[in-house]
Design a protein around this motif. Structure first.
Motif, PDB file in Angstrom:
ATOM      1  N   ASN A 163       0.826  -1.213   0.000  1.00  0.00           N
ATOM      2  CA  ASN A 163       0.000   0.000   0.000  1.00  0.00           C
ATOM      3  C   ASN A 163       0.860   1.263   0.000  1.00  0.00           C
ATOM      4  OD1 ASN A 163      -2.339  -1.495   0.017  1.00  0.00           O
ATOM      5  ND2 ASN A 163      -2.556  -1.442   2.239  1.00  0.00           N
ATOM      6  N   PHE A 164       1.938   1.233   0.782  1.00  0.00           N
ATOM      7  CA  PHE A 164       2.856   2.370   0.802  1.00  0.00           C
ATOM      8  C   PHE A 164       3.449   2.599  -0.587  1.00  0.00           C
ATOM      9  CE2 PHE A 164       7.452   3.191   0.750  1.00  0.00           C
ATOM     10  CZ  PHE A 164       7.444   4.554   1.016  1.00  0.00           C
ATOM     11  N   THR A 165       3.867   1.520  -1.241  1.00  0.00           N
ATOM     12  CA  THR A 165       4.471   1.651  -2.565  1.00  0.00           C
ATOM     13  C   THR A 165       3.487   2.239  -3.560  1.00  0.00           C
ATOM     14  OG1 THR A 165       5.970  -0.181  -2.127  1.00  0.00           O
ATOM     15  CG2 THR A 165       5.608   0.376  -4.429  1.00  0.00           C
ATOM     16  N   THR A 166       2.242   1.781  -3.527  1.00  0.00           N
ATOM     17  CA  THR A 166       1.218   2.323  -4.426  1.00  0.00           C
ATOM     18  C   THR A 166       0.996   3.812  -4.162  1.00  0.00           C
ATOM     19  OG1 THR A 166       0.152   0.161  -4.527  1.00  0.00           O
ATOM     20  CG2 THR A 166      -1.168   2.062  -5.193  1.00  0.00           C
ATOM     21  N   SER A 167       0.917   4.201  -2.903  1.00  0.00           N
ATOM     22  CA  SER A 167       0.733   5.614  -2.556  1.00  0.00           C
ATOM     23  C   SER A 167       1.952   6.453  -2.950  1.00  0.00           C
ATOM     24  CB  SER A 167       0.490   5.777  -1.055  1.00  0.00           C
ATOM     25  OG  SER A 167      -0.655   5.093  -0.667  1.00  0.00           O
ATOM     26  N   TYR A 168       3.133   5.919  -2.688  1.00  0.00           N
ATOM     27  CA  TYR A 168       4.348   6.664  -3.024  1.00  0.00           C
ATOM     28  C   TYR A 168       4.472   6.842  -4.533  1.00  0.00           C
ATOM     29  CZ  TYR A 168       9.077   8.405  -2.866  1.00  0.00           C
ATOM     30  OH  TYR A 168      10.185   9.204  -2.990  1.00  0.00           O
ATOM     31  N   LEU A 169       4.101   5.813  -5.281  1.00  0.00           N
ATOM     32  CA  LEU A 169       4.183   5.910  -6.730  1.00  0.00           C
ATOM     33  C   LEU A 169       3.203   6.948  -7.273  1.00  0.00           C
ATOM     34  CD1 LEU A 169       5.839   4.728  -8.974  1.00  0.00           C
ATOM     35  CD2 LEU A 169       4.118   2.983  -9.274  1.00  0.00           C
ATOM     36  N   ALA A 170       2.022   7.048  -6.680  1.00  0.00           N
ATOM     37  CA  ALA A 170       1.061   8.082  -7.094  1.00  0.00           C
ATOM     38  C   ALA A 170       1.651   9.470  -6.838  1.00  0.00           C
ATOM     39  CB  ALA A 170      -0.254   7.917  -6.346  1.00  0.00           C
ATOM     40  N   PHE A 171       2.296   9.648  -5.702  1.00  0.00           N
ATOM     41  CA  PHE A 171       2.966  10.914  -5.397  1.00  0.00           C
ATOM     42  C   PHE A 171       4.119  11.166  -6.369  1.00  0.00           C
ATOM     43  CE2 PHE A 171       6.985  12.194  -3.353  1.00  0.00           C
ATOM     44  CZ  PHE A 171       6.767  13.557  -3.267  1.00  0.00           C
ATOM     45  N   GLU A 202       0.943  -6.045  -9.824  1.00  0.00           N
ATOM     46  CA  GLU A 202       0.764  -7.269  -9.046  1.00  0.00           C
ATOM     47  C   GLU A 202       1.845  -7.392  -7.974  1.00  0.00           C
ATOM     48  OE1 GLU A 202       0.804 -12.139  -9.726  1.00  0.00           O
ATOM     49  OE2 GLU A 202       1.142 -10.811 -11.424  1.00  0.00           O
ATOM     50  N   ASP A 203       1.447  -7.957  -6.833  1.00  0.00           N
ATOM     51  CA  ASP A 203       2.384  -8.353  -5.784  1.00  0.00           C
ATOM     52  C   ASP A 203       2.312  -9.871  -5.681  1.00  0.00           C
ATOM     53  OD1 ASP A 203       2.957  -5.705  -5.257  1.00  0.00           O
ATOM     54  OD2 ASP A 203       1.710  -5.573  -3.478  1.00  0.00           O
ATOM     55  N   ASN A 262       5.462  -5.413  -8.648  1.00  0.00           N
ATOM     56  CA  ASN A 262       5.729  -4.839  -9.967  1.00  0.00           C
ATOM     57  C   ASN A 262       4.915  -3.573 -10.137  1.00  0.00           C
ATOM     58  OD1 ASN A 262       6.220  -4.208 -12.609  1.00  0.00           O
ATOM     59  ND2 ASN A 262       5.292  -6.047 -13.471  1.00  0.00           N
ATOM     60  N   ARG A 263       5.587  -2.440 -10.151  1.00  0.00           N
ATOM     61  CA  ARG A 263       4.935  -1.163 -10.430  1.00  0.00           C
ATOM     62  C   ARG A 263       5.559  -0.542 -11.676  1.00  0.00           C
ATOM     63  NH1 ARG A 263       3.095  -3.471  -6.570  1.00  0.00           N
ATOM     64  NH2 ARG A 263       1.957  -2.573  -4.844  1.00  0.00           N
ATOM     65  N   MET A 264       6.058  -1.426 -12.546  1.00  0.00           N
ATOM     66  CA  MET A 264       6.606  -1.002 -13.829  1.00  0.00           C
ATOM     67  C   MET A 264       5.458  -0.890 -14.816  1.00  0.00           C
ATOM     68  SD  MET A 264      10.027  -0.996 -13.819  1.00  0.00           S
ATOM     69  CE  MET A 264      11.385  -1.571 -12.843  1.00  0.00           C
ATOM     70  N   SER A 265       5.739  -0.355 -15.969  1.00  0.00           N
ATOM     71  CA  SER A 265       4.699  -0.266 -16.994  1.00  0.00           C
ATOM     72  C   SER A 265       4.689  -1.506 -17.888  1.00  0.00           C
ATOM     73  CB  SER A 265       4.912   0.995 -17.830  1.00  0.00           C
ATOM     74  OG  SER A 265       6.209   0.986 -18.385  1.00  0.00           O
ATOM     75  N   VAL A 266       5.548  -2.479 -17.566  1.00  0.00           N
ATOM     76  CA  VAL A 266       5.631  -3.723 -18.340  1.00  0.00           C
ATOM     77  C   VAL A 266       5.655  -4.907 -17.381  1.00  0.00           C
ATOM     78  CG1 VAL A 266       6.852  -2.670 -20.275  1.00  0.00           C
ATOM     79  CG2 VAL A 266       8.153  -3.634 -18.391  1.00  0.00           C
ATOM     80  N   GLU A 267       5.412  -6.097 -17.940  1.00  0.00           N
ATOM     81  CA  GLU A 267       5.535  -7.310 -17.140  1.00  0.00           C
ATOM     82  C   GLU A 267       7.010  -7.559 -16.856  1.00  0.00           C
ATOM     83  OE1 GLU A 267       3.757 -10.240 -19.673  1.00  0.00           O
ATOM     84  OE2 GLU A 267       1.799  -9.969 -18.739  1.00  0.00           O
TER      85      GLU A 267
END
Length: 167
Positions: free
Chosen positions: A74-82, A127-128, A106-111
């Motif tokens: 959740n932190f990673t998703t929030s940090y990436l939005a910021f 995905e995690d 994976n918070r990349m734009s590719v697999e």
């Protein structure tokens, strides 16, 4: 008498020349060069921020006995939005070793293809994936392959570790 005046004028010119040389030398010694600071780019600030804040989130989750992988995801998703508000192309992937498992985020734009130990996994964007370690108290290795480039990582026997890949 003229010869005496010429000698005195030459002495005066010599003293003025010496004075000018000493003044310029003193000026050179007293002048300080102002160091030029290299401007840090946004990408560098973002990845340094993630690497400094991530362990704090993990420590807080351990202290509160919360679900560490879920809280860190959740932190990673929030940090990436910021981060995307400052640098739209900022992407990352993380490997979080927690006790006897490794979470691949994976918070990349590719697999990405992840290899942990002898097993390979395809991790889609956003995905995690949690992978059980066969021997968590031994040295483990992981490999992330993104867009044809391989990034090797190794884990020590410590129970909690964070590795990250930024693009």
């Amino acid at each position: 008498m003229k010869l005496k005046q010429l000698n005195q004028n030459k002495k005066g010119q010599f003293y003025i020349l010496i004075a000018l040389l000493l003044i310029s030398y003193a000026f050179q010694l007293s002048r300080q060069d102002v160091p030029v600071r290299k401007q840090r780019d946004t990408f560098q600030l973002l990845y340094e921020g993630y690497l400094s804040e991530g362990p704090t989130v993990i420590n807080n989750a351990v202290y509160e006995e919360a679900n560490v992988p879920a809280r860190f995801g959740n932190f990673t998703t929030s940090y990436l939005a910021f981060a995307r508000s400052a640098e739209p192309g900022f992407r990352l992937a993380f490997l979080l070793k927690y006790k006897d498992r490794v979470v691949i985020g994976n918070r990349m734009s590719v697999e990405l293809n992840a290899t942990v130990g002898n097993s390979s996994y395809l991790v889609t964007q956003g995905e995690d994936r949690t992978v059980q370690l066969a021997q968590p108290d031994k040295l483990a290795s992981a490999n992330l392959r993104v867009a044809g480039i391989s990034y090797p990582f190794s884990f020590s026997p410590d129970p909690i570790q964070l590795k990250a890949l930024f693009r």
